[in-house]
Design an enzyme around this catalytic site. Sequence first.
Site, PDB file in Angstrom:
ATOM      1  N   GLU A  76      10.437   1.322  10.030  1.00 52.52           N
ATOM      2  CA  GLU A  76      11.382   2.398   9.686  1.00 52.52           C
ATOM      3  C   GLU A  76      10.645   3.702   9.951  1.00 52.52           C
ATOM      4  OE1 GLU A  76      14.464   2.119   8.873  1.00 52.52           O
ATOM      5  OE2 GLU A  76      14.634  -0.006   8.399  1.00 52.52           O
ATOM      6  N   LYS A  83       0.857  -1.187   0.000  1.00 48.81           N
ATOM      7  CA  LYS A  83       0.000   0.000   0.000  1.00 48.81           C
ATOM      8  C   LYS A  83       0.893   1.237   0.000  1.00 48.81           C
ATOM      9  CE  LYS A  83      -1.509   2.854   2.757  1.00 48.81           C
ATOM     10  NZ  LYS A  83      -1.495   4.062   1.910  1.00 48.81           N
ATOM     11  N   GLU A 120      10.311  16.497  14.359  1.00 52.48           N
ATOM     12  CA  GLU A 120      10.886  16.353  13.019  1.00 52.48           C
ATOM     13  C   GLU A 120      10.375  17.509  12.149  1.00 52.48           C
ATOM     14  OE1 GLU A 120       9.516  12.673  11.302  1.00 52.48           O
ATOM     15  OE2 GLU A 120      11.391  12.356  10.250  1.00 52.48           O
TER      16      GLU A 120
HETATM   17  P1  NAP Z   1       2.701   8.386   7.699  1.00 53.62           P
HETATM   18  O1  NAP Z   1       1.662   9.419   7.801  1.00 53.62           O
HETATM   19  O2  NAP Z   1       3.027   7.603   8.909  1.00 53.62           O
HETATM   20  O3  NAP Z   1       2.243   7.436   6.506  1.00 53.62           O
HETATM   21  C1  NAP Z   1       3.048   6.375   6.054  1.00 53.62           C
HETATM   22  C2  NAP Z   1       2.181   5.318   5.421  1.00 53.62           C
HETATM   23  O4  NAP Z   1       1.340   4.766   6.428  1.00 53.62           O
HETATM   24  C3  NAP Z   1       1.250   5.845   4.330  1.00 53.62           C
HETATM   25  O5  NAP Z   1       1.131   4.878   3.326  1.00 53.62           O
HETATM   26  C4  NAP Z   1      -0.051   6.015   5.086  1.00 53.62           C
HETATM   27  O6  NAP Z   1      -1.186   5.964   4.268  1.00 53.62           O
HETATM   28  C5  NAP Z   1      -0.001   4.805   5.996  1.00 53.62           C
HETATM   29  N1  NAP Z   1      -0.893   4.897   7.152  1.00 53.62           N
HETATM   30  C6  NAP Z   1      -1.340   6.003   7.794  1.00 53.62           C
HETATM   31  N2  NAP Z   1      -2.183   5.654   8.781  1.00 53.62           N
HETATM   32  C7  NAP Z   1      -2.282   4.302   8.758  1.00 53.62           C
HETATM   33  C8  NAP Z   1      -3.010   3.351   9.518  1.00 53.62           C
HETATM   34  N3  NAP Z   1      -3.804   3.705  10.518  1.00 53.62           N
HETATM   35  N4  NAP Z   1      -2.876   2.038   9.209  1.00 53.62           N
HETATM   36  C9  NAP Z   1      -2.070   1.649   8.203  1.00 53.62           C
HETATM   37  N5  NAP Z   1      -1.371   2.515   7.442  1.00 53.62           N
HETATM   38  C10 NAP Z   1      -1.456   3.823   7.728  1.00 53.62           C
HETATM   39  O7  NAP Z   1       4.088   8.982   7.200  1.00 53.62           O
HETATM   40  P2  NAP Z   1       4.366   9.923   5.967  1.00 53.62           P
HETATM   41  O8  NAP Z   1       3.896  11.284   6.325  1.00 53.62           O
HETATM   42  O9  NAP Z   1       3.872   9.298   4.715  1.00 53.62           O
HETATM   43  O10 NAP Z   1       5.962   9.858   5.887  1.00 53.62           O
HETATM   44  C11 NAP Z   1       6.764  10.675   6.619  1.00 53.62           C
HETATM   45  C12 NAP Z   1       7.302   9.951   7.838  1.00 53.62           C
HETATM   46  O11 NAP Z   1       7.981   8.766   7.423  1.00 53.62           O
HETATM   47  C13 NAP Z   1       8.338  10.764   8.582  1.00 53.62           C
HETATM   48  O12 NAP Z   1       8.146  10.660   9.964  1.00 53.62           O
HETATM   49  C14 NAP Z   1       9.646  10.107   8.180  1.00 53.62           C
HETATM   50  O13 NAP Z   1      10.690  10.300   9.094  1.00 53.62           O
HETATM   51  C15 NAP Z   1       9.249   8.692   8.055  1.00 53.62           C
HETATM   52  N6  NAP Z   1      10.199   7.958   7.196  1.00 53.62           N
HETATM   53  C16 NAP Z   1      11.056   7.070   7.773  1.00 53.62           C
HETATM   54  C17 NAP Z   1      11.982   6.397   7.005  1.00 53.62           C
HETATM   55  C18 NAP Z   1      12.929   5.418   7.621  1.00 53.62           C
HETATM   56  O14 NAP Z   1      13.527   4.639   6.866  1.00 53.62           O
HETATM   57  N7  NAP Z   1      13.125   5.399   8.927  1.00 53.62           N
HETATM   58  C19 NAP Z   1      12.042   6.624   5.627  1.00 53.62           C
HETATM   59  C20 NAP Z   1      11.154   7.543   5.064  1.00 53.62           C
HETATM   60  C21 NAP Z   1      10.230   8.195   5.861  1.00 53.62           C
HETATM   61  P3  NAP Z   1      -1.888   7.313   3.734  1.00 53.62           P
HETATM   62  O15 NAP Z   1      -0.956   7.858   2.735  1.00 53.62           O
HETATM   63  O16 NAP Z   1      -3.147   6.863   3.159  1.00 53.62           O
HETATM   64  O17 NAP Z   1      -2.042   8.215   4.924  1.00 53.62           O
END
Ligand code: NAP
Length: 488
Positions: A261, A185, A392
């Site tokens: 991650e 997804k 962040e």
């Molecule tokens: P996010 O809001 O946590 O969303 C990530 C993914 O999770 C999206 O596909 C999102 O879907 C999905 N998601 C959201 N709520 C969910 C739920 N209740 N159940 C299942 N899936 C759910 O993060 P983001 O804003 O896309 O990305 C930014 C974050 O990712 C930052 O905190 C960044 O540091 C972190 N990140 C970490 C790494 C690493 O390797 N450590 C790498 C890249 C990014 P939707 O799009 O539909 O909301």
Amino acid sequence: MADAARERRIVEDVPKKLLIGGRERDATDTRTFPVEDPSTGEILCEVADASPEDGMAALDAAARAQADWAATAPRERGEILRRAFEMIIEQSDEIAMLMTLEMGKPLAESKAEITYAAEFFRWFSEEAVRITGEWRTNANGNGRVLVMRQPIGPCLLITPWNFPLAMGTRKIGPAIAAGCTMVIKPAALTPLTILKLADILTKAGLPEGVLNVVTTKSTGRVMGPLIADGRIRKLSFTGSTEVGRTLIEQSAQQVLKTSMELGGNAPFIVCADADVDAAVEGAMLAKMRNIGEACTAANRFYVHADVAEEFTKKLVDRMGSMTIGRGVDEGVEVGPLVEADQRDKVAELVDDAVQKGAKVRTGGQVPSGAGYFYPPTVLADVPTSARLVKEEIFGPVAPVFTFTEDEQAVRAANDTEFGLVSYLYTKDLQRAIRLSERLEAGMVGLNQGMVSNAGAPFGGVKQSGLGREGGDVGIDEYLEIKYVALTV
Ligand code: NAP
């Protein structure tokens, strides 16, 4: 100026439906949701909006395909990945355009991500044929121990929007190599790149049902039942710590193996003996890669008082002279942030720091006009009470703090719930090792501003996550260990 007809054609060429069991199909009631270009706020296209029933159909397909896929020769699995690697490289101009259109970053950044992302397929194409086991004689000499590593089973992969391709290949690559089927997804903000990747994998010969793609706006409702279904054997998530915590809680019901991650809050330490020009170069990479929208982005700059003004001035000169614009346009170095909420959050963090006494050395104002732009910003004299010390930023903002003793820098660097990466600039080898050992992070960039590398174990400690992606250990996340006891 960019070529609008080419942009349209590249978007049109991407399949917009769900990929389930090798078939492209509409979502229930042919529901769709829009994908936006963050540089204009205009809608690029509509993609399928999966329902919980569609999500379950994707899991059914992954479960059906698992046994045959696990029995497929490792060489064959590896060669599919290798073919897909080559196809990604051949099509990198088009994929870069697609990624820039849905995510905003400049084309050069998208191309760099594609090189990085494709490398996971090449790396894991080589790992597929090197899954080993163990054979040993019992300590008492009587029996034997046989250890085998087997595919864990159907996986659920959830990826973020900031690296739309690499966050997918870092999971899909080892899952294919290990012999696992999967449901992926992608983020709702950037589904097109993964849909394009799925098309490439199909053309590279991936059997039906091995990779199933579910795009949806009802994320929680569609993912929840999959996590609760005992047939999913592994959840690999990249995203925010907040969502990661929720998913760990949900996974507890099935005692599901997870890789997480999560978020970062990277410190960037510049010691008095550092090469300041090299540190500024590294800072530009650590801060401005992906417009600051990276989990590895330097969030807090701790600079020794002896070199703080020189470092800050040089950073201000570089950050203040970057060209801002639509990522698809020639010469643009800073594109828009991914959406209005993201831009507003960055502006809020800067305003909070300024209200508490930080000085804006460059940037700091939201520009007028369409798109979600925020200028490269350097803040000096930032008080430790500013929210961005703990949160962040995820944008092009560099807050600079000063220190006089190494101990002070390490304590400040570690004073966070996160622990993904730390950056350290010093020419003194002993100090480099001493401080690297003390920094609470899964990765340290030592005199370099980037740690991403398919051949290295990427991941964090503390609330930055669980598990590692890439390197020798990356495939282990998709394998289960079984021990057979035998008497001879
Ligand atoms: P996010 O809001 O946590 O969303 C990530 C993914 O999770 C999206 O596909 C999102 O879907 C999905 N998601 C959201 N709520 C969910 C739920 N209740 N159940 C299942 N899936 C759910 O993060 P983001 O804003 O896309 O990305 C930014 C974050 O990712 C930052 O905190 C960044 O540091 C972190 N990140 C970490 C790494 C690493 O390797 N450590 C790498 C890249 C990014 P939707 O799009 O539909 O909301």
